[in-house]
Scaffold this active site. Structure first.
Site, short mmCIF file in Angstrom:
data_model
loop_
_atom_site.label_atom_id
_atom_site.label_comp_id
_atom_site.label_asym_id
_atom_site.label_seq_id
_atom_site.Cartn_x
_atom_site.Cartn_y
_atom_site.Cartn_z
N SER A 130 0.81 -1.22 0.00
CA SER A 130 0.00 0.00 0.00
C SER A 130 0.85 1.27 0.00
CB SER A 130 -0.97 0.01 1.19
OG SER A 130 -1.87 -1.09 1.11
N ARG A 131 2.06 1.16 -0.50
CA ARG A 131 2.97 2.30 -0.61
C ARG A 131 3.40 2.88 0.74
NH1 ARG A 131 2.68 0.23 -5.05
NH2 ARG A 131 2.67 1.34 -7.05
#
Length: 227
Positions: free
Chosen positions: A203-204
Site C-alpha cells: 500500500s505504498r
C-alpha cells in the site's frame, strides 16, 4: 471469440504507465540497520547479488554541470568503504567536467526486483594515482584500449572513425604489452553526508531510514521518513 491480436505499442505503453504493483511485506526496521551506512550498504549489495539482481553495483550518478543544469547517467560502483563510494571514468568527460565545477553528487542504486533503492548524497574528491593505477591494471586489455582511444563525451565523425582509433591503439599496444593509464582517466570518491535505505512495502507505506551527518567528519544519526 477472443481476438489473438497483440495490443498496439501505444496501448501496451499506456498499460505500463497505469499498472499498480504491490511491493510486498519485506520490512526495514531501525533495529535491522548496521552501525554505519557503508556496512548496511554492503549487506544489501551482497543480498542483491545473491538474489540475482543484474549488475547490482550499477548506480545512477547525478551531477550539476558548470551551467547549473543537473545531469545523470549510469556508472558502476567499484569500491565502498568508510571513506565513500568509488567509480572510475575519463575525467575530461561531461561528468568529469561537472564534478570539477561542482564537486558534489548523488548516487542511486535501483534494485527494482527487490523493491529496494539506496540513495547517496555527498561530496566528491579524486581517487589518488596509486589506487587509480591499481584499478586500471585490473581491467581487461580491450577495455583499456577502448578507454585510451575514446575521448569520452566528445563528438566523433561516425562509428568507423571511433573504431579506427581503437585499431590504432590496439596496434600500439598488442595483448602482451601493458596499456598505460591515460592521465585524464581516474577515480572519484563520493564521501556521503546522507544515505537513504528505501524498502518498498504494501500500500505504498514504504520504509525509509536515513543516515545523515552535516559534514563527513561528523557522527551519523538515523531517522525515519514518511513514505
Amino acid at each position: 471469440m477472443r481476438s489473438s491480436r497483440r495490443p498496439s505499442p501505444e496501448v501496451a505503453g499506456e498499460e505500463a504507465l497505469t499498472r499498480h504493483t504491490d511491493y510486498g511485506g519485506e520490512r526495514l526496521e531501525e533495529g535491522d540497520l548496521a552501525p554505519t551506512p557503508h556496512e548496511q550498504f554492503a549487506r544489501w549489495l551482497d543480498e542483491a547479488a545473491r538474489r540475482g539482481v543484474y549488475e547490482p553495483n550499477a548506480m545512477v550518478l547525478g551531477t550539476i554541470g558548470a551551467d547549473g543544469v543537473p545531469q545523470s547517467r549510469t556508472v558502476l560502483c567499484r569500491g565502498v568503504d568508510e571513506r565513500g563510494f568509488v567509480f572510475y571514468t575519463d575525467r575530461s568527460s561531461r561528468k568529469g567536467r561537472a564534478l570539477s565545477a561542482h564537486p558534489v553528487a548523488t548516487l542511486l542504486f535501483p534494485w527494482y526486483a527487490l523493491h529496494r533503492q539506496v540513495i547517496v548524497t555527498g561530496v566528491v574528491d579524486l581517487v589518488d594515482d596509486a589506487e587509480s593505477d591499481a584499478y586500471w591494471d585490473s581491467r581487461p586489455h580491450g577495455s583499456r584500449i577502448a578507454a585510451t582511444a575514446s575521448r569520452q563525451s566528445q563528438p566523433v565523425d561516425g562509428r568507423d572513425a571511433l573504431e579506427a582509433r581503437v585499431r590504432a591503439e590496439a596496434e600500439r599496444y598488442p595483448a602482451e604489452i601493458p596499456v598505460p593509464r591515460p592521465e585524464r582517466w581516474g577515480g572519484y570518491r563520493v564521501a556521503p553526508t546522507r544515505v537513504e535505505f528505501w524498502q518498498g512495502r504494501t500500500s505504498r507505506l514504504h520504509d525509509r531510514l536515513v543516515f545523515s551527518r552535516p559534514a563527513v567528519t561528523d557522527p551519523w544519526r538515523v531517522e525515519r521518513l514518511q513514505p
